[in-house]
Motif scaffolding. Structure first.
Motif, PDB file in Angstrom:
ATOM      1  N   PRO A  97      27.088  17.445  -8.791  1.00 40.19           N
ATOM      2  CA  PRO A  97      25.722  16.949  -8.572  1.00 40.19           C
ATOM      3  C   PRO A  97      24.869  17.866  -7.709  1.00 40.19           C
ATOM      4  O   PRO A  97      25.361  18.807  -7.081  1.00 40.19           O
ATOM      5  N   ASP A  98      23.590  17.563  -7.691  1.00 41.24           N
ATOM      6  CA  ASP A  98      22.615  18.265  -6.851  1.00 41.24           C
ATOM      7  C   ASP A  98      23.102  18.298  -5.399  1.00 41.24           C
ATOM      8  O   ASP A  98      23.507  17.279  -4.844  1.00 41.24           O
ATOM      9  N   GLU A  99      23.061  19.464  -4.785  1.00 42.84           N
ATOM     10  CA  GLU A  99      23.620  19.650  -3.445  1.00 42.84           C
ATOM     11  C   GLU A  99      22.924  18.784  -2.392  1.00 42.84           C
ATOM     12  O   GLU A  99      23.576  18.195  -1.523  1.00 42.84           O
ATOM     13  N   LYS A 100      21.593  18.702  -2.469  1.00 42.19           N
ATOM     14  CA  LYS A 100      20.856  17.920  -1.471  1.00 42.19           C
ATOM     15  C   LYS A 100      21.141  16.428  -1.610  1.00 42.19           C
ATOM     16  O   LYS A 100      21.259  15.709  -0.612  1.00 42.19           O
ATOM     17  N   ILE A 101      21.243  15.952  -2.862  1.00 42.56           N
ATOM     18  CA  ILE A 101      21.563  14.546  -3.079  1.00 42.56           C
ATOM     19  C   ILE A 101      22.985  14.249  -2.593  1.00 42.56           C
ATOM     20  O   ILE A 101      23.243  13.219  -1.972  1.00 42.56           O
ATOM     21  N   LEU A 102      23.908  15.160  -2.868  1.00 46.72           N
ATOM     22  CA  LEU A 102      25.290  14.980  -2.421  1.00 46.72           C
ATOM     23  C   LEU A 102      25.362  14.967  -0.897  1.00 46.72           C
ATOM     24  O   LEU A 102      26.077  14.148  -0.308  1.00 46.72           O
ATOM     25  N   GLU A 103      24.607  15.841  -0.267  1.00 51.74           N
ATOM     26  CA  GLU A 103      24.572  15.891   1.199  1.00 51.74           C
ATOM     27  C   GLU A 103      24.042  14.579   1.779  1.00 51.74           C
ATOM     28  O   GLU A 103      24.610  14.028   2.723  1.00 51.74           O
ATOM     29  N   GLU A 104      22.950  14.052   1.193  1.00 49.80           N
ATOM     30  CA  GLU A 104      22.385  12.788   1.649  1.00 49.80           C
ATOM     31  C   GLU A 104      23.362  11.637   1.390  1.00 49.80           C
ATOM     32  O   GLU A 104      23.503  10.720   2.211  1.00 49.80           O
ATOM     33  N   THR A 105      24.044  11.692   0.254  1.00 47.73           N
ATOM     34  CA  THR A 105      25.032  10.667  -0.086  1.00 47.73           C
ATOM     35  C   THR A 105      26.156  10.632   0.937  1.00 47.73           C
ATOM     36  O   THR A 105      26.535   9.554   1.434  1.00 47.73           O
ATOM     37  N   MET A 106      26.703  11.775   1.276  1.00 49.13           N
ATOM     38  CA  MET A 106      27.809  11.845   2.215  1.00 49.13           C
ATOM     39  C   MET A 106      27.380  11.422   3.620  1.00 49.13           C
ATOM     40  O   MET A 106      28.148  10.791   4.354  1.00 49.13           O
ATOM     41  N   GLY A 121       0.787  -1.224   0.000  1.00 52.38           N
ATOM     42  CA  GLY A 121       0.000   0.000   0.000  1.00 52.38           C
ATOM     43  C   GLY A 121       0.821   1.276   0.000  1.00 52.38           C
ATOM     44  O   GLY A 121       0.269   2.375  -0.011  1.00 52.38           O
ATOM     45  N   GLU A 122       2.146   1.148   0.000  1.00 50.84           N
ATOM     46  CA  GLU A 122       2.999   2.335   0.059  1.00 50.84           C
ATOM     47  C   GLU A 122       3.499   2.723  -1.335  1.00 50.84           C
ATOM     48  O   GLU A 122       3.357   1.974  -2.298  1.00 50.84           O
ATOM     49  N   ASP A 123       4.101   3.896  -1.412  1.00 49.66           N
ATOM     50  CA  ASP A 123       4.644   4.389  -2.675  1.00 49.66           C
ATOM     51  C   ASP A 123       6.104   3.976  -2.804  1.00 49.66           C
ATOM     52  O   ASP A 123       6.774   3.688  -1.816  1.00 49.66           O
ATOM     53  N   PHE A 124       6.579   3.950  -4.041  1.00 45.88           N
ATOM     54  CA  PHE A 124       7.985   3.650  -4.311  1.00 45.88           C
ATOM     55  C   PHE A 124       8.509   4.772  -5.189  1.00 45.88           C
ATOM     56  O   PHE A 124       8.383   4.742  -6.405  1.00 45.88           O
ATOM     57  N   LEU A 125       9.099   5.793  -4.542  1.00 46.26           N
ATOM     58  CA  LEU A 125       9.423   7.027  -5.252  1.00 46.26           C
ATOM     59  C   LEU A 125      10.914   7.304  -5.416  1.00 46.26           C
ATOM     60  O   LEU A 125      11.327   7.846  -6.435  1.00 46.26           O
ATOM     61  N   ALA A 126      11.733   6.978  -4.399  1.00 51.19           N
ATOM     62  CA  ALA A 126      13.141   7.370  -4.464  1.00 51.19           C
ATOM     63  C   ALA A 126      13.970   6.617  -3.437  1.00 51.19           C
ATOM     64  O   ALA A 126      13.499   6.342  -2.331  1.00 51.19           O
ATOM     65  N   PHE A 127      15.205   6.328  -3.791  1.00 51.01           N
ATOM     66  CA  PHE A 127      16.128   5.682  -2.856  1.00 51.01           C
ATOM     67  C   PHE A 127      16.435   6.584  -1.665  1.00 51.01           C
ATOM     68  O   PHE A 127      16.726   6.101  -0.578  1.00 51.01           O
ATOM     69  N   LYS A 128      16.367   7.889  -1.884  1.00 53.16           N
ATOM     70  CA  LYS A 128      16.677   8.813  -0.794  1.00 53.16           C
ATOM     71  C   LYS A 128      15.699   8.668   0.373  1.00 53.16           C
ATOM     72  O   LYS A 128      16.000   9.096   1.490  1.00 53.16           O
ATOM     73  N   ASP A 129      14.542   8.053   0.105  1.00 54.07           N
ATOM     74  CA  ASP A 129      13.526   7.861   1.145  1.00 54.07           C
ATOM     75  C   ASP A 129      13.599   6.475   1.777  1.00 54.07           C
ATOM     76  O   ASP A 129      12.792   6.161   2.651  1.00 54.07           O
ATOM     77  N   MET A 130      14.542   5.633   1.311  1.00 55.54           N
ATOM     78  CA  MET A 130      14.583   4.238   1.739  1.00 55.54           C
ATOM     79  C   MET A 130      15.792   3.936   2.619  1.00 55.54           C
ATOM     80  O   MET A 130      16.849   4.560   2.497  1.00 55.54           O
ATOM     81  N   THR A 131      15.623   2.956   3.498  1.00 48.57           N
ATOM     82  CA  THR A 131      16.713   2.505   4.351  1.00 48.57           C
ATOM     83  C   THR A 131      17.522   1.426   3.630  1.00 48.57           C
ATOM     84  O   THR A 131      17.101   0.881   2.604  1.00 48.57           O
ATOM     85  N   LYS A 132      18.658   1.092   4.199  1.00 41.31           N
ATOM     86  CA  LYS A 132      19.492   0.016   3.658  1.00 41.31           C
ATOM     87  C   LYS A 132      18.709  -1.287   3.616  1.00 41.31           C
ATOM     88  O   LYS A 132      18.737  -2.014   2.610  1.00 41.31           O
ATOM     89  N   GLU A 133      17.994  -1.590   4.688  1.00 41.98           N
ATOM     90  CA  GLU A 133      17.231  -2.840   4.769  1.00 41.98           C
ATOM     91  C   GLU A 133      16.145  -2.900   3.692  1.00 41.98           C
ATOM     92  O   GLU A 133      15.911  -3.958   3.101  1.00 41.98           O
ATOM     93  N   GLU A 134      15.513  -1.779   3.434  1.00 44.56           N
ATOM     94  CA  GLU A 134      14.460  -1.753   2.425  1.00 44.56           C
ATOM     95  C   GLU A 134      15.016  -1.935   1.014  1.00 44.56           C
ATOM     96  O   GLU A 134      14.438  -2.654   0.195  1.00 44.56           O
ATOM     97  N   ILE A 135      16.138  -1.302   0.735  1.00 45.36           N
ATOM     98  CA  ILE A 135      16.778  -1.449  -0.573  1.00 45.36           C
ATOM     99  C   ILE A 135      17.192  -2.904  -0.792  1.00 45.36           C
ATOM    100  O   ILE A 135      16.959  -3.480  -1.868  1.00 45.36           O
ATOM    101  N   LEU A 136      17.799  -3.513   0.212  1.00 46.60           N
ATOM    102  CA  LEU A 136      18.232  -4.911   0.097  1.00 46.60           C
ATOM    103  C   LEU A 136      17.039  -5.853  -0.030  1.00 46.60           C
ATOM    104  O   LEU A 136      17.102  -6.845  -0.773  1.00 46.60           O
ATOM    105  N   PHE A 137      15.962  -5.551   0.675  1.00 45.71           N
ATOM    106  CA  PHE A 137      14.762  -6.387   0.618  1.00 45.71           C
ATOM    107  C   PHE A 137      14.198  -6.435  -0.806  1.00 45.71           C
ATOM    108  O   PHE A 137      13.910  -7.503  -1.343  1.00 45.71           O
ATOM    109  N   ILE A 138      14.050  -5.271  -1.434  1.00 47.18           N
ATOM    110  CA  ILE A 138      13.515  -5.228  -2.794  1.00 47.18           C
ATOM    111  C   ILE A 138      14.480  -5.877  -3.782  1.00 47.18           C
ATOM    112  O   ILE A 138      14.059  -6.561  -4.729  1.00 47.18           O
TER     113      ILE A 138
END
Length: 312
Positions: free
Chosen positions: A192-201, A7-24
């Motif tokens: 790259p996009d500053e916000k994405i780079l910040e989240e990446t770091m 029932g949830e949305d799947f929009l972006a990796f930036k919104d997902m945890t490590k466990e969720e990424i590995l699960f999918i």
């Protein structure tokens, strides 16, 4: 930690945890096994999903429609030029109507705020088939491919060369999250996009991944397990912008000499379509190191897993 996407949305990796990424990712690999063994998996028989594509597509559209068919889902393709949004109907009105008709929406569009607005106004799940910010179904397919070819994530090194846009941003997030070192060969002034780079770091600090931007292509290629190529420009850019980007990225072409600077068993990846002779040569595309068609097939399996995970 939740693994249940129902029932949830799947929009972006930036919104997902490590466990969720590995699960999918693992779920996608399981669905691939079912595909190979021709095991029936019509788990969503009776559902009807809308597919709204505001950008041209080969892999995403066909992968989605085949994935849906295998799950027993009927797809209704929506042509933007036939919808009232072209006459000014607010997105929130369109989204709420689609929500009454369909069990979910798969959308490929421009601004990321569009998928976020659809998700806000719809009760049924929304899957992002590509926006300017991220390409999450591609990201899962890429992780499937890396797992299949390298057997792990942590401790690998990826060299990325190409336009810093949606695929790059998704790649940055998953590398930082899963402990993959990432060296981005990036011309000066095209960071790259500053916000994405910040989240990446931030995520890299937690995982121990080394993330660097460098103008030195040889340094980026050194000890790389994965060389990832990407178009030097994106759909919708002006001719002037395209020519500027072509010139800026010319020294970063992935050719046979570049591949020799990576590890001898390095794989070449590309989300496709590729502009042969620009970001990558035909020789590399057709080489034994290229895994682009396995990667392309994995789009179907990743989308299937995402559909199965989020569907009500």
């Amino acid at each position: 930690m939740r693994h249940q996407f129902k029932g949830e949305d799947f929009l972006a990796f930036k919104d997902m945890t490590k466990e969720e990424i590995l699960f999918i990712t693992d779920l996608s690999l399981d669905f691939k096994k079912k595909w190979v063994s021709r095991e029936s998996h019509e788990y969503l028989k009776g559902q009807v999903w809308a597919a709204l594509f505001e950008k041209n597509s080969t892999r995403t559209r066909n992968a989605f429609e085949r994935a849906a068919a295998d799950l027993g889902v009927k797809v209704v393709y929506l042509r933007p030029d036939e919808m009232q949004m072209t006459r000014g109907e607010p997105l929130k009105d369109t989204a709420r109507i689609l929500d009454r008709y369909f069990d979910g929406l798969f959308i490929r569009t421009f601004g990321h705020e569009i998928v976020e607005q659809c998700a806000y106004w719809m009760k049924n799940p929304v899957i992002n088939g590509l926006t300017a910010l991220e390409h999450p179904t591609q990201g899962i397919a890429d992780l499937m491919t890396i797992k299949e070819k390298k057997g792990k994530f942590e401790g690998l090194k990826m060299c990325y060369s190409g336009n810093l846009y949606n695929v790059a941003y998704t790649t940055m997030i998953f590398c930082a999250t899963l402990g993959i070192d990432l060296s981005i060969a990036c011309p000066k002034g095209l960071e790259p996009d500053e916000k994405i780079l910040e989240e990446t770091m931030k995520r890299a600090k937690e995982s121990g991944a080394k993330i660097e931007l460098t103008q030195d292509f040889d340094k980026a290629l050194e000890n790389a397990d994965i060389v990832y190529g990407m178009s030097q420009y994106s759909m919708g850019q002006s001719e002037e912008e395209i020519e500027y980007l072509k010139k800026a990225f010319k020294p970063y072409q992935i050719n046979a000499e570049a591949m020799k600077k990576a590890k001898s068993d390095a794989i070449f990846m590309h989300c496709l379509p590729a502009h042969r002779g620009e970001e990558v040569t035909d020789e590399v595309m057709e080489s034994d190191q290229s895994v682009i068609f396995d990667e392309g097939e994995n789009r179907m399996h990743s989308i299937k897993a995402i559909l199965a995970a989020v569907a009500n």
